[in-house]
Design a protein around this motif. Structure first.
Motif, PDB file in Angstrom:
ATOM      1  N   ALA A 129      -0.355  -6.236 -33.859  1.00  0.00           N
ATOM      2  CA  ALA A 129       0.896  -6.665 -34.497  1.00  0.00           C
ATOM      3  C   ALA A 129       0.812  -8.117 -34.942  1.00  0.00           C
ATOM      4  CB  ALA A 129       2.065  -6.477 -33.532  1.00  0.00           C
ATOM      5  N   GLY A 130      -0.057  -8.883 -34.291  1.00  0.00           N
ATOM      6  CA  GLY A 130      -0.245 -10.275 -34.680  1.00  0.00           C
ATOM      7  C   GLY A 130      -0.821 -10.431 -36.078  1.00  0.00           C
ATOM      8  N   ILE A 131      -1.480  -9.377 -36.566  1.00  0.00           N
ATOM      9  CA  ILE A 131      -2.002  -9.406 -37.929  1.00  0.00           C
ATOM     10  C   ILE A 131      -0.854  -9.540 -38.924  1.00  0.00           C
ATOM     11  CG2 ILE A 131      -3.265  -8.074 -39.675  1.00  0.00           C
ATOM     12  CD1 ILE A 131      -4.809  -6.759 -37.390  1.00  0.00           C
ATOM     13  N   VAL A 132       0.290  -8.938 -38.575  1.00  0.00           N
ATOM     14  CA  VAL A 132       1.464  -8.962 -39.454  1.00  0.00           C
ATOM     15  C   VAL A 132       2.373 -10.133 -39.118  1.00  0.00           C
ATOM     16  CG1 VAL A 132       3.491  -7.668 -40.237  1.00  0.00           C
ATOM     17  CG2 VAL A 132       1.361  -6.453 -39.711  1.00  0.00           C
ATOM     18  N   LEU A 133       2.661 -10.325 -37.830  1.00  0.00           N
ATOM     19  CA  LEU A 133       3.659 -11.314 -37.411  1.00  0.00           C
ATOM     20  C   LEU A 133       3.087 -12.684 -37.103  1.00  0.00           C
ATOM     21  CD1 LEU A 133       5.743  -9.103 -34.928  1.00  0.00           C
ATOM     22  CD2 LEU A 133       6.308  -9.654 -37.297  1.00  0.00           C
ATOM     23  N   GLY A 134       1.787 -12.721 -36.839  1.00  0.00           N
ATOM     24  CA  GLY A 134       1.185 -13.947 -36.332  1.00  0.00           C
ATOM     25  C   GLY A 134       1.109 -13.893 -34.816  1.00  0.00           C
ATOM     26  N   ASN A 135       0.187 -14.645 -34.241  1.00  0.00           N
ATOM     27  CA  ASN A 135      -0.060 -14.569 -32.797  1.00  0.00           C
ATOM     28  C   ASN A 135       1.165 -14.936 -31.965  1.00  0.00           C
ATOM     29  OD1 ASN A 135      -2.752 -13.806 -33.100  1.00  0.00           O
ATOM     30  ND2 ASN A 135      -3.431 -15.921 -33.323  1.00  0.00           N
ATOM     31  N   LEU A 136       1.837 -16.012 -32.330  1.00  0.00           N
ATOM     32  CA  LEU A 136       2.949 -16.500 -31.525  1.00  0.00           C
ATOM     33  C   LEU A 136       4.092 -15.500 -31.466  1.00  0.00           C
ATOM     34  CD1 LEU A 136       4.358 -18.713 -29.918  1.00  0.00           C
ATOM     35  CD2 LEU A 136       5.140 -19.715 -32.090  1.00  0.00           C
ATOM     36  N   TRP A 137       4.562 -15.038 -32.613  1.00  0.00           N
ATOM     37  CA  TRP A 137       5.704 -14.129 -32.631  1.00  0.00           C
ATOM     38  C   TRP A 137       5.367 -12.765 -32.059  1.00  0.00           C
ATOM     39  CZ3 TRP A 137      10.340 -15.855 -32.893  1.00  0.00           C
ATOM     40  CH2 TRP A 137      10.618 -17.038 -33.581  1.00  0.00           C
ATOM     41  N   SER A 138       4.158 -12.305 -32.283  1.00  0.00           N
ATOM     42  CA  SER A 138       3.750 -11.017 -31.731  1.00  0.00           C
ATOM     43  C   SER A 138       3.737 -11.051 -30.207  1.00  0.00           C
ATOM     44  CB  SER A 138       2.355 -10.652 -32.251  1.00  0.00           C
ATOM     45  OG  SER A 138       1.901  -9.454 -31.666  1.00  0.00           O
ATOM     46  N   ARG A 210      -5.713   1.461 -45.788  1.00  0.00           N
ATOM     47  CA  ARG A 210      -5.668   0.729 -47.056  1.00  0.00           C
ATOM     48  C   ARG A 210      -4.255   0.660 -47.610  1.00  0.00           C
ATOM     49  NH1 ARG A 210     -10.434   4.063 -48.465  1.00  0.00           N
ATOM     50  NH2 ARG A 210     -12.307   2.884 -47.994  1.00  0.00           N
ATOM     51  N   ASN A 211      -3.385   1.560 -47.130  1.00  0.00           N
ATOM     52  CA  ASN A 211      -1.995   1.554 -47.558  1.00  0.00           C
ATOM     53  C   ASN A 211      -1.261   0.441 -46.814  1.00  0.00           C
ATOM     54  OD1 ASN A 211       0.851   2.105 -47.683  1.00  0.00           O
ATOM     55  ND2 ASN A 211       0.331   4.152 -48.447  1.00  0.00           N
ATOM     56  N   GLY A 212      -0.872  -0.608 -47.543  1.00  0.00           N
ATOM     57  CA  GLY A 212      -0.289  -1.784 -46.901  1.00  0.00           C
ATOM     58  C   GLY A 212       0.970  -1.471 -46.115  1.00  0.00           C
ATOM     59  N   PHE A 213       1.878  -0.663 -46.684  1.00  0.00           N
ATOM     60  CA  PHE A 213       3.137  -0.354 -45.999  1.00  0.00           C
ATOM     61  C   PHE A 213       2.887   0.462 -44.740  1.00  0.00           C
ATOM     62  CE2 PHE A 213       6.745   2.525 -45.295  1.00  0.00           C
ATOM     63  CZ  PHE A 213       7.750   1.592 -45.105  1.00  0.00           C
ATOM     64  N   THR A 214       2.062   1.515 -44.869  1.00  0.00           N
ATOM     65  CA  THR A 214       1.761   2.363 -43.708  1.00  0.00           C
ATOM     66  C   THR A 214       1.068   1.561 -42.619  1.00  0.00           C
ATOM     67  OG1 THR A 214       1.490   4.272 -45.167  1.00  0.00           O
ATOM     68  CG2 THR A 214       0.594   4.459 -42.943  1.00  0.00           C
ATOM     69  N   ARG A 215       0.159   0.699 -43.035  1.00  0.00           N
ATOM     70  CA  ARG A 215      -0.568  -0.136 -42.078  1.00  0.00           C
ATOM     71  C   ARG A 215       0.381  -1.076 -41.347  1.00  0.00           C
ATOM     72  NH1 ARG A 215      -3.230  -5.201 -42.768  1.00  0.00           N
ATOM     73  NH2 ARG A 215      -5.064  -5.475 -41.434  1.00  0.00           N
ATOM     74  N   THR A 216       1.307  -1.674 -42.053  1.00  0.00           N
ATOM     75  CA  THR A 216       2.262  -2.589 -41.436  1.00  0.00           C
ATOM     76  C   THR A 216       3.167  -1.875 -40.440  1.00  0.00           C
ATOM     77  OG1 THR A 216       2.294  -4.031 -43.380  1.00  0.00           O
ATOM     78  CG2 THR A 216       4.167  -4.179 -41.876  1.00  0.00           C
ATOM     79  N   ILE A 217       3.694  -0.706 -40.844  1.00  0.00           N
ATOM     80  CA  ILE A 217       4.553   0.074 -39.948  1.00  0.00           C
ATOM     81  C   ILE A 217       3.785   0.486 -38.700  1.00  0.00           C
ATOM     82  CG2 ILE A 217       5.840   2.228 -39.690  1.00  0.00           C
ATOM     83  CD1 ILE A 217       7.260   0.112 -41.356  1.00  0.00           C
ATOM     84  N   GLY A 218       2.533   0.897 -38.892  1.00  0.00           N
ATOM     85  CA  GLY A 218       1.717   1.305 -37.753  1.00  0.00           C
ATOM     86  C   GLY A 218       1.455   0.174 -36.787  1.00  0.00           C
ATOM     87  N   LEU A 219       1.114  -0.994 -37.321  1.00  0.00           N
ATOM     88  CA  LEU A 219       0.820  -2.149 -36.473  1.00  0.00           C
ATOM     89  C   LEU A 219       2.051  -2.629 -35.719  1.00  0.00           C
ATOM     90  CD1 LEU A 219      -1.527  -4.199 -38.835  1.00  0.00           C
ATOM     91  CD2 LEU A 219      -2.187  -2.971 -36.764  1.00  0.00           C
ATOM     92  N   LEU A 220       3.216  -2.582 -36.375  1.00  0.00           N
ATOM     93  CA  LEU A 220       4.448  -3.049 -35.725  1.00  0.00           C
ATOM     94  C   LEU A 220       5.032  -2.006 -34.783  1.00  0.00           C
ATOM     95  CD1 LEU A 220       6.251  -4.851 -38.700  1.00  0.00           C
ATOM     96  CD2 LEU A 220       4.884  -5.876 -36.879  1.00  0.00           C
ATOM     97  N   GLY A 221       4.795  -0.728 -35.069  1.00  0.00           N
ATOM     98  CA  GLY A 221       5.382   0.333 -34.251  1.00  0.00           C
ATOM     99  C   GLY A 221       4.555   0.744 -33.059  1.00  0.00           C
ATOM    100  N   PHE A 222       3.238   0.520 -33.131  1.00  0.00           N
ATOM    101  CA  PHE A 222       2.361   0.955 -32.051  1.00  0.00           C
ATOM    102  C   PHE A 222       2.731   0.346 -30.697  1.00  0.00           C
ATOM    103  CE2 PHE A 222      -2.068   0.967 -30.082  1.00  0.00           C
ATOM    104  CZ  PHE A 222      -1.973   2.297 -29.707  1.00  0.00           C
ATOM    105  N   PRO A 223       3.098  -0.940 -30.612  1.00  0.00           N
ATOM    106  CA  PRO A 223       3.485  -1.501 -29.306  1.00  0.00           C
ATOM    107  C   PRO A 223       4.684  -0.791 -28.676  1.00  0.00           C
ATOM    108  CG  PRO A 223       3.044  -3.269 -30.863  1.00  0.00           C
ATOM    109  CD  PRO A 223       3.046  -2.000 -31.651  1.00  0.00           C
TER     110      PRO A 223
END
Length: 278
Positions: A129-138, A210-223
């Protein structure tokens, strides 16, 4: 003396150590089932190792966990899991003297291994999730999320066992029935689900990523998915807790249950062999 979940008397613990639990312990102490449990522990270690390979992807993205290289917490968790597994193998050597406790030893070790595995997934998900939000906020957002889960579960589980040991709720309340069903389902299908996750991660094409939206949702939702998985882990820990009192009042429960020394401790146990000499 203050009443806690660890200092109940024999009479009070009988609300927790039921005939059903004792029967399960005897059934699960069979040699073939113990062999399967050993392979189950090895499987979890293998899966933890496979997931640790994702550190190379995380490193490439330049994210960390608590500002540490992702390899450091992974190495610590895998080392602890290996030690827990070795300790379980060591405990197996004492089973010949305490046959009835084989299931308790297994559940303690399996619960710890599963907890370490989910901690690994949690760290991986926070770093991802830090890939999207950054280390601190994640670390801040999901760290608080996991902390809330553990505090809430600690309070609920403590109250649950205090009610059983010292109250009138017994073990047949709705909460325990749901947890028992959840635990049985997880023990039956948990390994299969983990295997599916591994297959999806390592053998799916990269089109999804490669799908930016799907990748973002996955990274943020997995936690969040992993967070709810901790309910499974804590249910397993709850399932192992009656064994604490079974071990504490081992001979008392044998006499109350009416089992022979051979059935309870095993035909190779020291107690049974000594009884033959009398």
């Amino acid at each position: 003396m203050r009443k806690t979940i660890l200092n109940a008397s024999l009479e009070e613990s009988m609300n927790l150590v039921t005939d059903k639990y004792i029967h399960t312990c005897l059934e699960e102490s069979k040699h073939k089932k113990i062999i399967k449990k050993i392979f189950g522990g090895l499987f979890i270690l293998l899966v933890m190792y496979l997931f640790s390979l994702m550190k190379f992807y995380i490193r490439a993205e330049g994210v960390t966990f608590l500002f540490l290289d992702i390899n450091i917490p992974f190495l610590v968790l895998i080392s602890l899991a290996f030690i827990a597994f070795i300790m379980y193998i060591y405990k197996l050597f004492s089973i010949k003297n305490y046959n009835i406790l084989a299931y308790y030893y297994y559940m303690k070790s399996f619960s710890l291994l599963t907890l370490l595995f989910y901690l690994q997934l949690a760290i991986l998900s926070i770093a991802g999730a830090g890939i999207v939000l950054g280390n601190l906020w994640s670390n801040l957002i999901y760290g608080i999320f996991y902390l809330i889960i553990f505090i809430e579960r600690y309070i609920a589980i403590k109250k649950h066992f205090l009610d059983i040991l010292y109250g009138d709720s017994g073990v047949s309340n709705k909460f325990m029935d749901v947890l028992e069903h959840f635990t049985n389902m997880s023990k039956r299908y948990g390994g299969f689900i983990i295997l599916i996750i591994v297959i999806l991660r390592f053998f799916m094409t990269d089109d999804i990523y490669r799908n930016g939206f799907t990748r973002t949702i996955g990274l943020l939702g997995f936690p969040f998915v992993i967070g709810f998985g901790f309910y499974l882990v804590l249910a397993l820990i709850m399932d192992s807790f009656p064994g604490y009192y079974l071990q504490k009042y081992l001979e008392d429960y044998r006499q109350l249950s009416g089992y022979s020394l051979e059935e309870w401790y095993g035909p190779k146990s020291k107690k049974y062999r000594e009884s033959l000499k009398k």
